[in-house]
Scaffold this motif. Sequence first.
Motif, PDB file in Angstrom:
ATOM      1  N   SER A  89       0.957  -1.103   0.032  1.00 30.06           N
ATOM      2  CA  SER A  89      -0.262   0.053  -0.005  1.00 30.06           C
ATOM      3  C   SER A  89       0.803   1.113   0.169  1.00 30.06           C
ATOM      4  N   SER A  90       0.235   2.339  -0.406  1.00 29.90           N
ATOM      5  CA  SER A  90       1.028   3.653  -0.219  1.00 29.90           C
ATOM      6  C   SER A  90       0.918   4.300   0.943  1.00 29.90           C
ATOM      7  N   SER A  91       0.244   3.605   1.811  1.00 28.79           N
ATOM      8  CA  SER A  91       0.044   4.455   3.159  1.00 28.79           C
ATOM      9  C   SER A  91      -0.438   3.177   4.287  1.00 28.79           C
ATOM     10  N   ALA A  92      -0.379   3.514   5.357  1.00 26.44           N
ATOM     11  CA  ALA A  92      -0.533   2.421   6.601  1.00 26.44           C
ATOM     12  C   ALA A  92      -2.013   2.490   7.024  1.00 26.44           C
ATOM     13  N   VAL A  93      -2.618   3.366   6.356  1.00 26.56           N
ATOM     14  CA  VAL A  93      -4.106   3.575   6.809  1.00 26.56           C
ATOM     15  C   VAL A  93      -5.086   3.858   5.366  1.00 26.56           C
ATOM     16  N   LEU A 115      -7.115  10.678   8.651  1.00 26.37           N
ATOM     17  CA  LEU A 115      -8.036   9.471   8.753  1.00 26.37           C
ATOM     18  C   LEU A 115      -9.263   9.951   8.907  1.00 26.37           C
ATOM     19  N   ASN A 116      -9.875  10.791   9.818  1.00 28.39           N
ATOM     20  CA  ASN A 116     -11.068  11.162  10.149  1.00 28.39           C
ATOM     21  C   ASN A 116     -11.625  12.381   9.412  1.00 28.39           C
ATOM     22  N   ASP A 288      -6.435  -2.416   1.549  1.00 22.73           N
ATOM     23  CA  ASP A 288      -6.048  -1.155   1.786  1.00 22.73           C
ATOM     24  C   ASP A 288      -4.631  -0.878   2.764  1.00 22.73           C
ATOM     25  N   ASN A 289      -4.367  -1.760   3.547  1.00 19.59           N
ATOM     26  CA  ASN A 289      -3.311  -1.822   4.694  1.00 19.59           C
ATOM     27  C   ASN A 289      -3.408  -3.391   5.327  1.00 19.59           C
ATOM     28  N   GLN A 383       4.796   7.512   4.932  1.00 13.49           N
ATOM     29  CA  GLN A 383       4.817   8.273   5.879  1.00 13.49           C
ATOM     30  C   GLN A 383       3.236   8.732   6.353  1.00 13.49           C
ATOM     31  N   TRP A 384       2.879   8.476   7.538  1.00  8.55           N
ATOM     32  CA  TRP A 384       1.647   8.788   8.079  1.00  8.55           C
ATOM     33  C   TRP A 384       1.359   9.058   9.601  1.00  8.55           C
TER      34      TRP A 384
END
Length: 468
Positions: A89-93, A115-116, A288-289, A383-384
């Motif tokens: 994935s390109s993100s962790a979320v 995220l929210n 997605d993750n 990065q997240w």
Amino acid sequence: MLFKEQNRNPIKMNKNILLFLFFIIFTMGQFNSQNKYQSHKKNQKPNVILIMVDDMGIGDLSFLNNGLTHTPSLNTLKNESVFFTNAYSSSAVCAPARAALLTGMYPHRTGVVSLNSEKFPKLTRIKKQIPTLANAFKQNGYKTGLIGKWHTGVREDYHPLKRGFDTFEGFVQAKQIPTYFDYTLESNGSQVHQSNTYLTRDLSERAINFIQKNKDHPFFLHLAHYAPHRPIGAPEAYVEKYKQKGFDTETATVYAMIEIIDETIGNLLLELKKLNLDENTIVIFTSDNGPDPMVQKRFNLNLKGSKYTVYEGGIQVPFMMKWKNQLAPSETDKIITFIDVLPTLVKMCDLKFSSPFTLDGTSFLNSNNSISSTKKHQEFYWQWNRYLPDYNFNAAIQKDGWKLVRPFTTKEIPKANTALPAVLYHLKTDPKEQFDVAEKYPKKVKKLTKLLDRWTQKIEKDRINLKD
């Protein structure tokens, strides 16, 4: 009598001959019609079905977990696909991951960093100037549909129907899904409350209806399942089966949810065959993750970390791509990330597409649909953190088998001056990130740190400068 009998036989023979000729003409007509249909299908651009599940780890596939789960349909799909053993994935979320998938750009450059979407709507929406994968297909004459989760923009201008999708049957925010048995979907502008069905099956049926409706026209379908995301839930009979195997209730529920995902994907693939679309349809399956740590920990190939973290367990995902008679089924260890999906599909489907922004991804296939050996990506970045990006936290760079990580500290907004020293892993010898070798290789740390800093400065500048 003899004369009369001789008269009747020629009549019978004439009738038989006429019936035989009629049968030949009818059969030839059917054959020609079928040939025309097949010729039309061959000349038609391929359909694309992009299936994404939510919070499902690579270790949730039964062919990788020694049968802990039951995923026969995905096992079959894997055997018919190119399976990427180093897919990320390109993100962790989820929201940033989806933004990268739909744009071919690192999520920070799209504007989606948090995220929210209720608390931070401006930080969880793809900026309006950026074209999406749906725009690319729509501009090339495809019918486009999103069934399921959106999560990359609230409010009218950021709605899926304004971002390239002709059809949207799903939900924009998680609050619409209080449970998998009682929820509200939007169906092309209308609110539909459901309380007598199960969400995963409902979304699958809507996806199949979309395929049936558009079977005679090239289509792009993004089926974005919510399962096995919280709030976890599944029919009791499925859950009980896994509890009988000794799993705790939460793990049993997640595995039940995954089994139902598998069943519905099997139904969808069967429908493609029934409609004679399987040879002209590209099918992608991914997540997605990694698994959610807020649910009981489960097997994930013993990878370090989970959702929210840029360790392997948070960003390494299942990824398989099928195109019958065009992509030779195989396994590859080529590293790909979500930013590569848009340019790959643009190339495979021969789409005319241009973006006012530079894409970060590149096609992972050659023009003959073989795996590309070229390396546009010399480095891979992640990065997240919640709210505005703080690049001292939960950031990583991978290059030539080495991975530098600025450690994860919290899934909440990080506090100042709480960053931890970077760690270094050699993934080729330590794929589970068990051994920090930063002290042993200080020059490698310095080099990767410099590259990571340069990337973070660039994407933060792009994020700030792109007004919405």
